[in-house]
Design an enzyme around this catalytic site. Structure first.
Site, PDB file in Angstrom:
ATOM      1  N   HIS A  91       0.845  -0.904   0.293  1.00  0.00           N
ATOM      2  CA  HIS A  91       0.228  -0.084  -0.008  1.00  0.00           C
ATOM      3  C   HIS A  91       1.120   1.010  -0.197  1.00  0.00           C
ATOM      4  CE1 HIS A  91      -3.912   2.202   1.300  1.00  0.00           C
ATOM      5  NE2 HIS A  91      -2.919   3.009   1.356  1.00  0.00           N
ATOM      6  N   HIS A 116       1.722   4.948  -1.632  1.00  0.00           N
ATOM      7  CA  HIS A 116       1.324   6.732  -2.114  1.00  0.00           C
ATOM      8  C   HIS A 116       2.368   7.320  -3.462  1.00  0.00           C
ATOM      9  CE1 HIS A 116      -3.217   6.643  -0.643  1.00  0.00           C
ATOM     10  NE2 HIS A 116      -2.279   6.144  -0.067  1.00  0.00           N
ATOM     11  N   LYS A 147      -9.074  -0.701  -5.793  1.00  0.00           N
ATOM     12  CA  LYS A 147      -9.078   0.095  -4.653  1.00  0.00           C
ATOM     13  C   LYS A 147     -10.699   0.619  -4.456  1.00  0.00           C
ATOM     14  CE  LYS A 147      -7.980   2.240  -0.863  1.00  0.00           C
ATOM     15  NZ  LYS A 147      -7.241   2.619  -0.214  1.00  0.00           N
ATOM     16  N   HIS A 172     -10.477   1.343   1.950  1.00  0.00           N
ATOM     17  CA  HIS A 172     -10.168   2.255   2.958  1.00  0.00           C
ATOM     18  C   HIS A 172     -11.763   2.244   3.577  1.00  0.00           C
ATOM     19  CE1 HIS A 172      -8.769   5.835   4.414  1.00  0.00           C
ATOM     20  NE2 HIS A 172     -10.411   6.162   5.077  1.00  0.00           N
ATOM     21  N   HIS A 176      -4.650  -0.391   6.021  1.00  0.00           N
ATOM     22  CA  HIS A 176      -4.254   0.613   6.933  1.00  0.00           C
ATOM     23  C   HIS A 176      -5.250   0.194   8.179  1.00  0.00           C
ATOM     24  CE1 HIS A 176      -6.960   2.969   4.291  1.00  0.00           C
ATOM     25  NE2 HIS A 176      -5.794   3.610   4.023  1.00  0.00           N
ATOM     26  N   ASP A 199       1.516   2.424   3.767  1.00  0.00           N
ATOM     27  CA  ASP A 199       0.919   4.036   3.204  1.00  0.00           C
ATOM     28  C   ASP A 199       1.401   5.482   3.656  1.00  0.00           C
ATOM     29  OD1 ASP A 199      -0.993   5.424   2.530  1.00  0.00           O
ATOM     30  OD2 ASP A 199      -2.098   4.945   4.938  1.00  0.00           O
TER      31      ASP A 199
HETATM   32  C1  NCD Z   1      -3.187   8.721   1.834  1.00  0.00           C
HETATM   33  C2  NCD Z   1      -3.088  10.260   0.921  1.00  0.00           C
HETATM   34  O1  NCD Z   1      -2.913  10.823   1.122  1.00  0.00           O
HETATM   35  O2  NCD Z   1      -3.185   9.819  -0.330  1.00  0.00           O
HETATM   36  N1  NCD Z   1      -3.225   9.637   3.185  1.00  0.00           N
HETATM   37  C3  NCD Z   1      -3.272   9.296   4.009  1.00  0.00           C
HETATM   38  O3  NCD Z   1      -3.716  10.198   5.269  1.00  0.00           O
HETATM   39  N2  NCD Z   1      -3.552   7.671   4.518  1.00  0.00           N
HETATM   40  C4  NCD Z   1      -4.447   8.778   1.280  1.00  0.00           C
HETATM   41  C5  NCD Z   1      -4.995   7.306   2.349  1.00  0.00           C
HETATM   42  O4  NCD Z   1      -4.761   6.143   2.206  1.00  0.00           O
HETATM   43  O5  NCD Z   1      -5.899   6.878   2.494  1.00  0.00           O
HETATM   44 ZN    ZN Z   2      -3.131   5.062   1.843  1.00  0.00          ZN
END
Ligand code: NCD
Ligand code: ZN
Length: 351
Positions: free
Chosen positions: A20, A22, A106, A143, A181, A254
């Protein structure tokens, strides 16, 4: 494993994967990709770009940009995901899986978190897409928070499990689901109760701090993410689950970079950038729990098994030694930077 005193001082394990992540796009991708690629062989890439990644062609192009952003010599494979929107096209899901582009899709409930405005407003609206995924053996990544503003922010995960996820599992009995998460003891129990069709990812930060940390000595935006950290009993449940050796729990950082100016302001973004310290932090947690023997299962074996992929052949060796992470990562072509997650206690593991 070698033993210097009573506790092991080094630990060799198969190269881990991050289920996971970003990575963003553009200059932020250039800044961040290397940090994930140094730590992990593969990563499941979240599709919450603006606009979101919903088509096979978009995901394939994004995958190319990610590969180009990783410096030569680092062995790294991005695994792409499809962002589900109302009316998600079943053919696009099944074809993308068959073509080896999507590994999963997702589900963001609309407005649950960063860049989720295009998310799903009702599970009925994605039922046909989920049926196609069920047939294709394509996992749904969730999520797991309700978005009802009436529900207390600390209860949104537990309420989602009852109100949304349990009915969804009943409606799609063959669908594989990952609760992403996890932040609560209810989340841990829910994954366990639903057996091998279900997995749960756990972040290093939710293992490291509880909700008090967000308010220690003042408001600390770099400890704010979604789902928000919960009370200590929940952190302890997560630590038990991660270190239990159960094949249902696996690593998902995450890591979610936001520039400092968008974190330190009147309405700061949710997200913690932990990629540069991820394995160091997980190792610390497992060492503290006396469960270093379970780290390889959590970090390198359970995830591939759930996704039906082979584990990595390469190895990494972690060492018990202080680790000083860089304070920040600069975003090229701008005067902006992203703060690296810094736990309140020093890191004692490195690699
Ligand atoms: C994530 C993001 O910034 O894209 N933020 C977070 O707090 N985890 C989005 C997400 O996974 O909820
Ligand atoms: Zn995330």
């Amino acid at each position: 494993m070698s033993t210097a005193s009573s506790a092991p001082q080094t630990l060799t394990l198969r190269r881990p994967d991050d289920w996971h992540v970003h990575l963003r796009d553009g200059a932020m991708l250039q800044a961040c990709a290397v940090h994930t690629a140094r730590q992990f062989a593969r990563a499941v890439i979240m599709p919450n770009l603006v606009p979101p990644v919903t088509r096979i062609a978009e995901a394939a192009a994004y995958r190319d940009r990610i590969r180009k952003a990783v410096p030569a010599g680092l062995d790294f494979e991005p695994l792409m995901t499809c962002y589900l929107t109302d009316g998600a096209d079943p053919a696009e899901l099944a074809n993308g899986k068959q073509q080896g582009v999507w590994v999963a899709a997702k589900l963001y409930p609309a407005h649950a978190t960063t860049n989720s405005a295009h998310g799903v407003t009702s599970m009925d609206k994605i039922a046909r897409g989920l049926e196609a995924m069920e047939k294709a053996g394509m996992p749904l990544l969730v999520h797991g928070e309700v978005t009802d503003p009436e529900v207390d922010i600390f209860d949104r995960e537990a309420v989602f499990l009852d109100k949304v996820l349990a009915p969804l599992l009943r409606r799609h009995p063959g669908l594989k689901v990952v609760l992403e998460h996890i932040t609560t003891k209810e989340g841990v129990a829910f994954v366990e109760a639903n057996g091998p069709r279900m997995g749960g990812t756990i972040t290093p930060h939710h293992l490291n701090f509880n909700r008090n940390a967000i308010f220690k000595g003042g408001i600390r935006p770099h400890f704010y993410c979604l789902p928000i950290a919960k009370a200590e009993e929940h952190r302890l449940a997560l630590r038990r689950a991660a270190t239990s050796g159960s094949p249902q729990f696996f690593l998902g950082t995450d890591t979610a970079p936001h520039t400092v100016d968008t974190k330190e302001c009147a309405c700061g973004c949710a997200g913690i950038f932990n990629a540069p310290v991820a394995m160091q932090l997980y190792a610390q947690v497992f060492a503290e729990e006396g469960r270093l023997d379970a780290l390889e299962a959590f970090a390198s074996l359970n995830g591939p098994r759930f996704y039906g992929l082979p584990p990595n052949e390469a190895r990494i060796t972690l060492r018990a030694a202080p680790f000083e992470a860089p304070e920040r990562v600069d975003v090229p072509g701008s005067d902006k930077s992203v703060l690296v997650f810094r736990p309140d206690t020093p890191l004692g593991w490195t690699f």
